[in-house]
Design an enzyme around this catalytic site. Sequence first.
Site, PDB file in Angstrom:
ATOM      1  N   GLU A   1      -1.735  -9.166   3.452  1.00 30.14           N
ATOM      2  CA  GLU A   1      -1.478  -9.718   4.668  1.00 30.14           C
ATOM      3  C   GLU A   1      -2.878  -9.979   5.422  1.00 30.14           C
ATOM      4  OE1 GLU A   1      -1.085  -6.546   3.809  1.00 30.14           O
ATOM      5  OE2 GLU A   1      -1.535  -5.015   5.434  1.00 30.14           O
TER       6      GLU A   1
ATOM      7  N   CYS B   1       0.789  -1.264   0.132  1.00 33.03           N
ATOM      8  CA  CYS B   1       0.069  -0.033   0.082  1.00 33.03           C
ATOM      9  C   CYS B   1       1.014   1.386  -0.198  1.00 33.03           C
ATOM     10  CB  CYS B   1      -1.055   0.117   1.095  1.00 33.03           C
ATOM     11  SG  CYS B   1      -2.503   0.935   0.855  1.00 33.03           S
TER      12      CYS B   1
ATOM     13  N   HIS C   1      -3.714  -4.970   0.280  1.00 34.17           N
ATOM     14  CA  HIS C   1      -2.986  -5.699   1.592  1.00 34.17           C
ATOM     15  C   HIS C   1      -2.902  -7.245   1.458  1.00 34.17           C
ATOM     16  CE1 HIS C   1      -2.739  -1.910   3.842  1.00 34.17           C
ATOM     17  NE2 HIS C   1      -3.695  -1.359   3.008  1.00 34.17           N
TER      18      HIS C   1
HETATM   19  N1  GLN Z   1      -1.991   6.607   2.540  1.00 31.06           N
HETATM   20  C1  GLN Z   1      -2.101   5.855   1.451  1.00 31.06           C
HETATM   21  C2  GLN Z   1      -3.309   6.098   0.617  1.00 31.06           C
HETATM   22  O1  GLN Z   1      -4.582   6.331   1.312  1.00 31.06           O
HETATM   23  C3  GLN Z   1      -1.834   4.474   1.666  1.00 31.06           C
HETATM   24  C4  GLN Z   1      -2.929   3.432   2.522  1.00 31.06           C
HETATM   25  C5  GLN Z   1      -2.319   2.587   3.074  1.00 31.06           C
HETATM   26  O2  GLN Z   1      -1.157   2.234   3.279  1.00 31.06           O
HETATM   27  N2  GLN Z   1      -3.225   1.696   3.881  1.00 31.06           N
HETATM   28  O3  GLN Z   1      -3.559   5.810  -0.401  1.00 31.06           O
END
Ligand code: GLN
Length: 542
Positions: free
Chosen positions: A521, A391, A519
């Site tokens: 995970e 992310c 994600h």
């Molecule tokens: N801040 C970034 C976004 O909003 C990544 C978010 C995250 O790592 N969950 O796209």
Amino acid sequence: MDTKYIFVTGGVVSSLGKGIISASIGRLLQARGYKVTIQKFDPYINIDPGTLNPYEHGECYVTDDGFETDLDLGHYERFTGIHTTRNNSITTGRIYKTVIDRERRGDYLGKTIQVVPHITDEIKRRMLRESDNSASGNSCVPEEQLDFVITEVGGTIGDIESAPFMEAIRQLRWQLGRNAVSVHLTYVPYLKAADELKTKPTQHSVKELQGMGIQPDILVLRTERHLDDHIRMKVASFCNVDLECVVQSEDMPSIYEVPVNMQKQGLDAAILRKIGIPVGETPEMKAWHDFLDKQRNAKREVHIGLVGKYDLQDAYKSIRESLNLAGIYNAVKARLHFVNSEEITQENVAEKLDGLAGIVICPGFGTRGIEGKIIAAEYTRTHDIPTFGICLGMQMMVIEFARNVLGYKDANSREMDEKTPHNVIDIMEGQKSITQMGGTMRLGAYDCELKEGSRVAEAYSNSQLSISERHRHRYEFNNAFKEEYESKGMKCVGINPAANLVEIVEIPEKRWYIGTQFHPEYSSTVLNPHPLFMSFIKACAQ
Ligand code: GLN
């Protein structure tokens, strides 16, 4: 069979591992062929933990259906392989919101709305997972028949804020009779000076529970030392609980040993007996035991860095567990080292990442610590060290590549720099008009098409090129730069077909340099470790 309900409460202190015990009960009942779900009721007022700082509440876990939840749901899914939904994570805030919304719509016209019965009725409805039959109700999706619903209540007995949950459990136990079982988790401290284990806190905790009208059926005693039968007998007789229903949960070398330890002591059998279901044979749990054997045999250590800004175990819970699990299946022990990205500079990066076989660049929000993540990404790219960006971590890999390979020194994400012309990470179209913070990100499972022949396709065994993974973000790869990236060696190898969003980037010439907008995970489980973590650890272990 009628659905049976198991209520798990905790006493004496928090952090006893109610989530692990709930997840273990779920696993043991599944092993006997029952269909289970596990849900968490948290007494705080936030609608969900999505807006909480990880320092307050650890990681925010995300369900397939796009709900931001308590990290205990991660344990539930990893232990049981079930897919939880928004119905599995409830807070006081959500209960009140439902009731107040109904009141405003006029559903209760003429009535005074009170904690008892209106709030407790709404808690009961959700504990029973019944659909909302009120005029305007739609907040609980009806679902297939379950054999067991395990309900864990957050916090500790005696907390003012959890009192309505306790009252709901009291009423439900009365209403459900033998179809309800109360499991209470307490702590038996060892006093070094006296060389004694003390049961008094447990007695007090059970009294408190009894004072609320709940007689626990089963006690799980958390302890750092083995409890002999004499102590268990004492607890049983002072707390009105059968001796066979007093189970001890000693510290284990791994949380994944807990289900087996609970089975050995007959926790699942005790639950079945209380309900009046024939206990039958103890299930073998072969796959689980095979996993534990692998875990015990995985001795060679592989050192992995977690580059992030939260110096706290729980902040990256699912990433840690996913790395551990993938390590075990690769016959190695993943030793995780937190590397604070706020402290990484060009001068010290070599030293900070020294000895690491690979790094994960962690998710996150806001500018704090991002330059350190970018420096780490550059170092591992130019030194060909396996790197997994998740992310925000993926976004930092993309920015680093723009700055140092494409030559855009001011490249950044719109999240961090509103004005840069090289906004290689941009706000998603659908996010531009959003002003409310809670639950408004791009959340939950979305489809992704993998590019044939890519490294990620290989990691997913090339078996299916269509995958689905969970998301939690507002920003995305800016497609205006896609061709430039691809021509310079960073490939966009996972695309969301509906919105054409780039979900995965990789540099195929590197040993392992992959970033995912999603994600992975969140969907790695004990019996099904995630293919990307498997492939990453494999590369690190080589
Ligand atoms: N801040 C970034 C976004 O909003 C990544 C978010 C995250 O790592 N969950 O796209």
